[in-house]
Design an enzyme around this catalytic site. Structure first.
Site, mmCIF file in Angstrom:
data_model
loop_
_atom_site.group_PDB
_atom_site.id
_atom_site.type_symbol
_atom_site.label_atom_id
_atom_site.label_comp_id
_atom_site.label_asym_id
_atom_site.label_seq_id
_atom_site.Cartn_x
_atom_site.Cartn_y
_atom_site.Cartn_z
ATOM 1 N N ARG A 7 0.760 -1.008 0.123
ATOM 2 C CA ARG A 7 -0.024 -0.140 0.051
ATOM 3 C C ARG A 7 0.766 1.234 0.097
ATOM 4 O O ARG A 7 0.545 2.279 -0.336
ATOM 5 C CB ARG A 7 -0.889 -0.212 1.279
ATOM 6 C CG ARG A 7 -2.057 -0.867 1.055
ATOM 7 C CD ARG A 7 -3.138 -1.268 1.980
ATOM 8 N NE ARG A 7 -2.423 -1.734 3.048
ATOM 9 C CZ ARG A 7 -2.760 -2.743 3.695
ATOM 10 N NH1 ARG A 7 -3.733 -3.325 3.191
ATOM 11 N NH2 ARG A 7 -2.069 -3.321 4.842
ATOM 12 N N GLU A 58 4.666 -10.145 15.089
ATOM 13 C CA GLU A 58 3.920 -10.782 16.506
ATOM 14 C C GLU A 58 4.242 -12.169 16.568
ATOM 15 O O GLU A 58 4.594 -12.734 17.598
ATOM 16 C CB GLU A 58 2.526 -10.339 16.383
ATOM 17 C CG GLU A 58 1.977 -10.453 17.629
ATOM 18 C CD GLU A 58 0.276 -10.056 17.595
ATOM 19 O OE1 GLU A 58 0.114 -9.435 16.458
ATOM 20 O OE2 GLU A 58 -0.308 -10.421 18.496
#
Ligand code: AMP
Length: 169
Positions: free
Chosen positions: A58, A95
């Site tokens: 993006r 994560e």
């Protein structure tokens, strides 16, 4: 000139517990797209950088439009194995697990001063790796600019250049 009306919150995407900030309504609105590119132009003095660096994927949308708007060049930072020429790479912790990004070693031949652009700042891991990568190949990052910053996360504390965002949540 707020872009807030054009950001759609999608709960539990791509996995439970994540509130995804969907920028597609912003892109599909001529007014929203104009506000986002003009807004990014005003966040950082265009005289202070030579090139716009966008992070896949993006960051490519906003970064390329911004570069074109300012008559500057664009440098892509991509996921591994996508760039065809000689690359430098940087891995960073997610994560769960690791991710890697790459850049061409000759990316800064047009000029070293770089504005790094992405759609969203969350933990800052991606942008921190992008800063390292740009420096590794001779670039000088002058600032990072995001469309959205999740300011409840400490992402900006990991970045050692000025950090700007069009919208903070
Ligand atoms: P981070 O490395 O944690 O700062 O994550 C930044 C990258 O993950 C950006 O390229 C975003 O596109 C994406 N991202 C992380 N969290 C979200 C979210 N809540 N909504 C949309 N995109 C996100």
């Amino acid at each position: 000139m707020s872009i807030e009306p054009y950001i759609r919150d999608v709960p539990d995407f791509p996995k439970p517990g994540i509130l995804f900030k969907d920028i597609t309504p912003l892109l599909q609105s001529p007014e929203g797209l104009r506000r986002s590119i003009e807004g990014l132009t005003e966040l950082v003095d265009p005289e202070s950088y030579d090139l716009v660096v966008g992070i896949e994927s993006r960051g490519f949308i906003f970064g390329t439009a911004l570069a074109h708007h300012l008559d500057k060049g664009f440098v892509p930072i991509r996921k591994p194995g996508k760039l065809p020429w000689k690359t430098a790479s940087e891995s960073y912790e997610l994560e769960y697990g690791k991710d890697t990004i790459e850049i061409h070693v000759d990316a800064f031949e047009p000029g070293p001063r770089a504005l790094i652009v992405d759609d969203l700042l969350a933990t800052g891991g991606t942008a921190e790796a992008a800063l390292k990568l740009v420096r590794r190949v001779g670039g000088e990052p002058v600032a990072c600019a995001f469309v959205i910053e999740l300011s409840f996360l400490p992402g900006r504390q990991r970045l050692d250049v000025p950090v700007h965002a069009l919208m903070k949540v």
